[in-house]
Design a protein around this motif. Sequence first.
Motif, PDB file in Angstrom:
ATOM      1  N   ILE A 192       5.001   1.208  -0.491  1.00 22.62           N
ATOM      2  CA  ILE A 192       5.204  -0.075   0.098  1.00 22.62           C
ATOM      3  C   ILE A 192       3.900  -0.884   0.393  1.00 22.62           C
ATOM      4  CG2 ILE A 192       6.421  -1.246   2.189  1.00 22.62           C
ATOM      5  CD1 ILE A 192       7.908   1.365   2.443  1.00 22.62           C
ATOM      6  N   ALA A 193       3.809  -1.971  -0.161  1.00 21.99           N
ATOM      7  CA  ALA A 193       2.457  -2.580   0.001  1.00 21.99           C
ATOM      8  C   ALA A 193       2.241  -3.266   1.382  1.00 21.99           C
ATOM      9  CB  ALA A 193       2.145  -3.879  -1.198  1.00 21.99           C
ATOM     10  N   LEU A 194       1.512  -2.651   2.175  1.00 21.01           N
ATOM     11  CA  LEU A 194       1.670  -3.384   3.634  1.00 21.01           C
ATOM     12  C   LEU A 194       0.106  -3.709   3.826  1.00 21.01           C
ATOM     13  CD1 LEU A 194       3.283  -0.206   5.217  1.00 21.01           C
ATOM     14  CD2 LEU A 194       4.271  -2.473   4.658  1.00 21.01           C
ATOM     15  N   ARG A 195      -0.363  -4.599   3.178  1.00 14.04           N
ATOM     16  CA  ARG A 195      -1.856  -5.108   3.359  1.00 14.04           C
ATOM     17  C   ARG A 195      -2.139  -5.559   4.518  1.00 14.04           C
ATOM     18  NH1 ARG A 195       1.355  -7.974   0.526  1.00 14.04           N
ATOM     19  NH2 ARG A 195       1.680 -10.022   0.940  1.00 14.04           N
ATOM     20  N   ILE A 196      -1.166  -6.239   5.268  1.00 16.97           N
ATOM     21  CA  ILE A 196      -1.641  -6.910   6.574  1.00 16.97           C
ATOM     22  C   ILE A 196      -1.233  -6.006   7.882  1.00 16.97           C
ATOM     23  CG2 ILE A 196      -1.572  -9.259   5.647  1.00 16.97           C
ATOM     24  CD1 ILE A 196       1.263  -9.422   6.957  1.00 16.97           C
ATOM     25  N   ILE A 197      -0.613  -5.155   7.756  1.00 16.19           N
ATOM     26  CA  ILE A 197      -0.173  -4.190   8.744  1.00 16.19           C
ATOM     27  C   ILE A 197      -1.199  -2.981   9.214  1.00 16.19           C
ATOM     28  CG2 ILE A 197       1.852  -2.802   9.609  1.00 16.19           C
ATOM     29  CD1 ILE A 197       2.380  -5.846   9.463  1.00 16.19           C
ATOM     30  N   ASP A 198      -1.660  -3.256  10.524  1.00  9.97           N
ATOM     31  CA  ASP A 198      -2.419  -1.788  10.809  1.00  9.97           C
ATOM     32  C   ASP A 198      -1.347  -0.489  10.918  1.00  9.97           C
ATOM     33  OD1 ASP A 198      -4.065  -0.457  12.264  1.00  9.97           O
ATOM     34  OD2 ASP A 198      -4.055  -1.155  14.083  1.00  9.97           O
ATOM     35  N   PRO A 199      -1.924   0.341  10.195  1.00  6.90           N
ATOM     36  CA  PRO A 199      -1.146   1.546  10.400  1.00  6.90           C
ATOM     37  C   PRO A 199      -0.792   2.240  11.658  1.00  6.90           C
ATOM     38  CG  PRO A 199      -3.200   2.035   9.364  1.00  6.90           C
ATOM     39  CD  PRO A 199      -3.181   0.483   9.650  1.00  6.90           C
ATOM     40  N   VAL A 200      -1.410   1.829  12.602  1.00  9.81           N
ATOM     41  CA  VAL A 200      -1.281   2.291  14.016  1.00  9.81           C
ATOM     42  C   VAL A 200      -0.027   1.947  14.589  1.00  9.81           C
ATOM     43  CG1 VAL A 200      -2.293   2.744  16.365  1.00  9.81           C
ATOM     44  CG2 VAL A 200      -3.766   2.996  14.307  1.00  9.81           C
ATOM     45  N   ALA A 201       0.237   0.674  14.098  1.00 10.01           N
ATOM     46  CA  ALA A 201       1.355  -0.191  14.800  1.00 10.01           C
ATOM     47  C   ALA A 201       2.745   0.056  14.219  1.00 10.01           C
ATOM     48  CB  ALA A 201       1.011  -1.817  14.419  1.00 10.01           C
TER      49      ALA A 201
END
Length: 186
Positions: free
Chosen positions: A100-109
């Motif tokens: 899943i491409a999640l370029r703008i999401i912080d992985p902590v969130a």
Amino acid sequence: MRCILTAGPNPLFSHLRKNGVTLGRYGYAMQAIPIRIGSTILDEIENVYDDITKRAYEIFHDRCGSGALDLEDWLEAEKQLFWKPEVELIEKRGFFVLKIALRIIDPVAMSVLVTRDDLVVQSSENCRYPRLFRAVHFPQPIDPVKVQATYVRGRLVLIAAKIPVSEAFGAVREPTAIRESHSVRR
């Protein structure tokens, strides 16, 4: 909840490991993602449904309640509140690989919920809008305990072990021969 790190120990980067970040094979930062195991994703779906319903009602009121545009209001509310990134599901020997491409999401969130048949990836509610919400149904049951999730270079990569078909649906029994309990007279 559990976390799985996929990279081995490296004393040069111990300060990164303390924050849940390790370096992968080619020096890319990797973030372990917590995985929750559940029996259903229904609660998450209902929460999203409720949020969209509330926002659609607000849009309806902003228009002064005129017209019968309930479907348009719903779609607009969904677009404003949630982001559904593209998913690539690859089936390999005994595993599913989900990217899943999640370029703008912080992985902590992010949070990941896994069941035997489904997976939900979502960002926390206090994340700025649009929130991430993506549900994926697997074509074959998986073992939720063996799911691994890693965030690398703006992409969430999940590896899920399939449950063998014989275990997933129970052993297939061969039909037994029907015996005649009485004799037929001719």
